[in-house]
Design an enzyme around this catalytic site. Structure first.
Site, PDB file in Angstrom:
ATOM      1  N   CYS A 100       0.871  -1.171   0.000  1.00  0.00           N
ATOM      2  CA  CYS A 100       0.000   0.000   0.000  1.00  0.00           C
ATOM      3  C   CYS A 100       0.915   1.229   0.000  1.00  0.00           C
ATOM      4  O   CYS A 100       1.418   1.635   1.037  1.00  0.00           O
ATOM      5  CB  CYS A 100      -0.922   0.001   1.214  1.00  0.00           C
ATOM      6  N   GLU A 139      -1.304  -3.785  -5.035  1.00  0.00           N
ATOM      7  CA  GLU A 139      -1.744  -2.418  -4.742  1.00  0.00           C
ATOM      8  C   GLU A 139      -3.236  -2.251  -5.036  1.00  0.00           C
ATOM      9  O   GLU A 139      -3.722  -2.683  -6.088  1.00  0.00           O
ATOM     10  CB  GLU A 139      -0.937  -1.430  -5.608  1.00  0.00           C
ATOM     11  N   THR A 161     -15.320   0.975  -1.103  1.00  0.00           N
ATOM     12  CA  THR A 161     -14.128   0.380  -1.721  1.00  0.00           C
ATOM     13  C   THR A 161     -14.501  -0.678  -2.767  1.00  0.00           C
ATOM     14  O   THR A 161     -13.893  -0.750  -3.840  1.00  0.00           O
ATOM     15  CB  THR A 161     -13.262  -0.323  -0.643  1.00  0.00           C
ATOM     16  N   ASP A 173     -11.596  -8.048  -5.602  1.00  0.00           N
ATOM     17  CA  ASP A 173     -10.291  -8.395  -5.032  1.00  0.00           C
ATOM     18  C   ASP A 173      -9.558  -9.314  -6.003  1.00  0.00           C
ATOM     19  O   ASP A 173      -9.945 -10.466  -6.186  1.00  0.00           O
ATOM     20  CB  ASP A 173     -10.508  -9.097  -3.678  1.00  0.00           C
ATOM     21  N   ARG A 175      -6.329 -10.149  -5.874  1.00  0.00           N
ATOM     22  CA  ARG A 175      -5.027 -10.565  -5.355  1.00  0.00           C
ATOM     23  C   ARG A 175      -4.820 -12.079  -5.428  1.00  0.00           C
ATOM     24  O   ARG A 175      -5.735 -12.836  -5.167  1.00  0.00           O
ATOM     25  CB  ARG A 175      -4.878 -10.098  -3.904  1.00  0.00           C
TER      26      ARG A 175
HETATM   27 ZN   LIG Z   1      -3.852   0.783   2.377  1.00  0.00          ZN
END
Ligand SMILES: [Zn+2]
Length: 253
Positions: A100, A139, A161, A173, A175
């Site tokens: 981040c 990120e 978000t 998401d 990731r």
């Molecule tokens: Zn963050």
């Protein structure tokens, strides 16, 4: 190859491991001494970084030969900080930390990442053994820094978000933990205790055949700036609360 090259290869041959990963391979380099200032005290970690080749890049000599042309500064590479003897320790604390830029580097209060990073490093040191994986292609939950900036503008205009990422055409998401788990397996095959609130990380480990001994929750640094962000994590992204009993998701002790 000249003599200098041979000397370099000799220096590196015990420090670069080639981990086969499907049709590709991961080069893991380390251990490298990494003294770190943690809460005013210098703590000795060891550090490793890894690089995944889209194709097998061959032996160390071939890899070194290609490094200067690979333009790696334009790409992100992940790394891991190891503390103590994680191979043999009965219990080891593991953290998969998603990069981040704003939270970890600038100390942004829009999220809790900076707090989680420092707190998990401190927990690992207190515990005596563990590893913090710093995942560089994560990120903004895998959307990239520029897209995260765009998503922040949506968030400043009412989107949470999850919706901000979805509105921009991303999945909530994106990731992936596969490479980090491959690297973890080279350090440790015994069960691990994961520092996380995120059930997806636990699921990824279980799917990859790692056994999990437990979970250490990581909440804190709640403020007026990140309250909505943290609430969305719980309510929409399924993050576990400190008791681990959110929405009937599995609890590990
Ligand atoms: Zn963050």
């Amino acid at each position: 190859m000249n003599n200098y090259d041979e000397e370099v290869v000799l220096l590196l041959q015990d420090k670069v491991r080639l981990i086969p990963s499907g049709r590709t391979s991961i080069y893991l380099v380390g251990p490298i001494k990494m003294p770190i200032n943690l809460q005013g005290k210098v703590v000795d970690f060891t550090w490793y970084s890894w690089l995944k080749g889209e194709e097998t890049m061959g032996n160390i000599t071939c890899m070194i030969d290609r490094l200067s042309r690979a333009n790696l500064a334009e790409l992100q590479q992940s790394s891991v900080l190891v503390y103590g003897d994680i191979q043999h320790a009965e219990q080891s604390l593991i953290r998969f930390h998603s990069i981040c830029h704003t939270g970890d580097i600038f100390g942004s209060k829009r999220c809790d990442c900076g707090y989680q990073l420092k707190q998990s490093m401190a927990q690992i040191v207190d515990h005596g053994h563990g590893a913090l994986f710093y995942l560089a292609n994560h990120e903004g939950r895998g959307i990239g820094l520029f897209s995260k900036a765009i998503a922040y503008i949506l968030q400043e205009n009412g989107y949470d978000t999850v919706d901000a990422n979805l509105k921009l055409g991303f999945v909530d998401d994106a990731r992936d933990y596969g490479d980090a788990i491959e690297v973890l397996k080279t350090f440790r095959t015994k069960p691990v205790t994961l520092i996380t609130n995120n059930p997806r990380k636990l699921e990824a480990l279980l799917k990859a055949g790692m056994s999990i001994r437990g979970r250490v929750p990581l909440w804190g640094d709640v403020s007026e700036y990140n309250e909505k962000y943290l609430k969305t994590k719980m309510e929409r992204s399924g993050h576990l609360n400190s008791r681990g009993d959110h929405k009937g998701l599995f609890t590990l002790n």
